[in-house]
Design an enzyme around this catalytic site. Structure first.
Site, short mmCIF file in Angstrom:
data_model
loop_
_atom_site.label_atom_id
_atom_site.label_comp_id
_atom_site.label_asym_id
_atom_site.label_seq_id
_atom_site.Cartn_x
_atom_site.Cartn_y
_atom_site.Cartn_z
N ASP A 1 24.53 16.86 2.18
CA ASP A 1 23.48 16.05 1.57
C ASP A 1 22.24 16.13 2.45
OD1 ASP A 1 21.90 14.19 0.28
OD2 ASP A 1 23.27 12.49 0.55
N GLU B 1 23.63 18.36 -2.05
CA GLU B 1 23.04 17.19 -2.71
C GLU B 1 21.57 17.05 -2.32
OE1 GLU B 1 25.36 13.75 -1.73
OE2 GLU B 1 23.89 12.33 -2.52
N LYS C 1 24.54 6.73 -9.00
CA LYS C 1 24.48 5.49 -8.23
C LYS C 1 23.87 4.44 -9.15
CE LYS C 1 23.64 7.45 -3.63
NZ LYS C 1 22.62 7.71 -2.60
N ASP D 1 20.67 13.52 -6.50
CA ASP D 1 20.86 12.11 -6.20
C ASP D 1 19.52 11.42 -6.50
OD1 ASP D 1 21.10 9.59 -5.00
OD2 ASP D 1 21.78 10.31 -3.06
N LYS E 1 31.52 14.70 3.31
CA LYS E 1 30.11 15.04 3.05
C LYS E 1 29.35 14.96 4.37
CE LYS E 1 26.48 12.22 1.04
NZ LYS E 1 26.08 11.43 -0.15
N LYS F 1 25.77 15.00 6.32
CA LYS F 1 24.32 14.87 6.20
C LYS F 1 23.69 16.02 6.97
CE LYS F 1 23.80 10.90 3.95
NZ LYS F 1 23.02 10.80 2.69
N SER G 1 31.05 9.93 3.74
CA SER G 1 29.75 10.49 4.05
C SER G 1 29.53 10.36 5.56
CB SER G 1 28.66 9.73 3.28
OG SER G 1 27.38 10.16 3.67
N GLY H 1 27.17 6.35 -2.90
CA GLY H 1 27.24 5.07 -2.19
C GLY H 1 25.95 4.79 -1.48
O1 OSB Z 1 21.98 9.85 0.04
O2 OSB Z 1 23.95 9.37 -0.56
C1 OSB Z 1 22.94 9.10 0.09
C2 OSB Z 1 23.59 6.01 2.27
C3 OSB Z 1 22.36 5.38 2.17
C4 OSB Z 1 21.36 5.96 1.45
C5 OSB Z 1 21.57 7.19 0.82
C6 OSB Z 1 22.79 7.83 0.89
C7 OSB Z 1 23.81 7.25 1.66
C8 OSB Z 1 25.11 7.85 1.88
C9 OSB Z 1 26.24 6.92 2.24
O3 OSB Z 1 25.31 9.05 1.86
C10 OSB Z 1 27.32 6.88 1.23
C11 OSB Z 1 28.24 5.72 1.48
O4 OSB Z 1 27.93 4.59 1.04
O5 OSB Z 1 29.28 5.93 2.09
MG MG Z 2 22.53 11.38 -1.32
#
Ligand code: OSB
Ligand code: MG
Length: 368
Positions: free
Chosen positions: A187, A212, A261, A237, A159, A161, A133, A289
């Site tokens: 995401d 996402e 999650k 999510d 992924k 953001k 991510s 994650g």
């Molecule tokens: O939205 O998936 C998410 C990290 C913190 C809070 C929300 C998210 C995330 C990530 C990181 O996208 C995923 C990772 O742990 O590598």
């Molecule tokens: Mg997410």
């Protein structure tokens, strides 16, 4: 199993690079660990909440308070993860608080039973494909460099953001630079509204695996409308907090993929139920994650080894997050990470790392 005490541990580990999302920037992982102590073994659980209530309404200080004030008092010496989950059903929400206690109990009882979390959950894989991510970067050049490094390390899926104003161009640039074969998804962490449907249609040109959580967590109707308006599969999510919300979202056609999650749904037992539902319905799932350290990562790997996890998850190697993890680091091997297969979650905090943490509470558990 005889549960004797619960300890709470607090500390922080710096991230190797800041992690920016549509809701904020983190430079360190602030941590709350639950340590469940039995007569023969002990188990560990990691709370996935952040410092601020911006991913969801939960936050770390509040989780610590909920664990102390409402969850620990429900425990008895004969409690199990299963009995704990049943007894805390009367407490609304507070999924992340429940989950960190649940997994500590699971780790403890599975160690007593000399079996692994992976085996207990029904894992069918011994290693899982690893995605990464990528937070929002300051410039497109930075983004290309960072993504290029992750691909060179072997991550099999990227992924990105996104947020309004940092979306279409960013995806176009990464697609152009790394080609059509790259498994790519985005995401939004709830940063858009359904009025952005036309705008998000532009993503259809880039053959993304999924988008996402484009809209706010409560806006299932909006996700239904958006799912109809765009070709990119919608994945939820934040909106999925339980088996019930997962079933509802699928029945309504608010999404066609689910990010599971365990912290967000109250634990691994509920996460498995969501997996089973999705497997039954042919809905692909992947393991999300929360920038977990080795404690949370180990348990997520066990879950991600179940047969319905057909998409690579956000379970990256320890080095993607931390210079030094709390456990023996998880490493990437040809784009995959090995699933712990010993007992319980398979790992525990390294004493030299735990020495930098603080035990903030110890609760004796009442006998029964
Ligand atoms: O939205 O998936 C998410 C990290 C913190 C809070 C929300 C998210 C995330 C990530 C990181 O996208 C995923 C990772 O742990 O590598
Ligand atoms: Mg997410």
């Amino acid at each position: 199993m005889t549960l004797q005490a619960i300890e709470l541990w607090r500390g922080a580990i710096d991230l190797v690079s800041p992690f920016r999302t549509s809701f904020g920037t983190d430079t360190a992982r602030e941590l709350l660990y639950v340590h469940a102590i039995g007569d023969k073994n002990s188990g560990w659980g990691e709370c996935v909440a952040g410092v601020e209530p911006n991913y969801s309404s939960e936050y770390l200080e509040n989780c610590q308070e909920v664990v102390k004030r409402f969850l620990v008092p429900m425990l008895r010496s004969d409690s199990t993860a299963q009995s704990f989950v049943a007894s805390v059903a009367s407490i609304r929400g507070n999924y992340m608080s429940k989950a960190c206690v649940e997994v500590a109990l699971l780790d403890l009882q599975l160690r007593d039973q000399n079996t692994s979390l992976a085996k207990f959950l029904g894992a069918t894989q011994t290693k899982v494909r690893s995605g990464v991510s990528v937070g929002i970067q300051n410039t497109l050049d930075d983004l290309i460099r960072v993504v290029g490094e992750y691909i060179a390390q072997g991550y099999v899926r990227v992924k990105l953001k996104i947020e309004p104003g940092t979306d279409i161009e960013l995806v176009r640039t990464v697609r152009k630079e790394f080609g059509d074969d790259l498994l790519l998804q985005v995401d939004a962490n709830a940063a858009y509204t359904v009025a952005d449907a036309k705008h998000l249609q532009q993503l259809d040109a880039f053959n993304l695996l999924l988008i996402e959580q484009p809209l706010p967590e409560d806006d299932l109707a909006g996700h239904v409308e958006l799912s109809r308006a765009i070709k990119t599969p919608v994945c939820l999510d934040e909106s999925v907090t339980s088996l019930d919300t997962a079933r509802g979202a699928l029945d309504l056609k608010a999404c066609s993929v689910i990010n599971i999650k365990p912290g967000r749904v109250g634990g691994y037992l509920e996460a498995k139920k969501i997996h089973d539902l999705c497997l039954d319905r042919g809905v692909p799932v992947w393991c999300g994650g929360m920038l977990e350290t080795g404690i949370g990562r180990a348990a997520n790997l066990a879950l991600a080894a179940l047969p319905g996890f057909t998409l690579p998850g956000d379970i990256s190697a320890s080095a993607r997050y931390f210079a030094r993890d709390i456990t023996t680091p998880f490493v990437l091997d040809q784009g995959q990470i090995a699933v712990p297969n010993t007992v319980g979650i398979g790992v525990a905090p390294l004493p030299e790392m735990l020495a930098g943490f603080k035990k903030v509470a110890t609760f004796e558990v009442a006998k029964r």
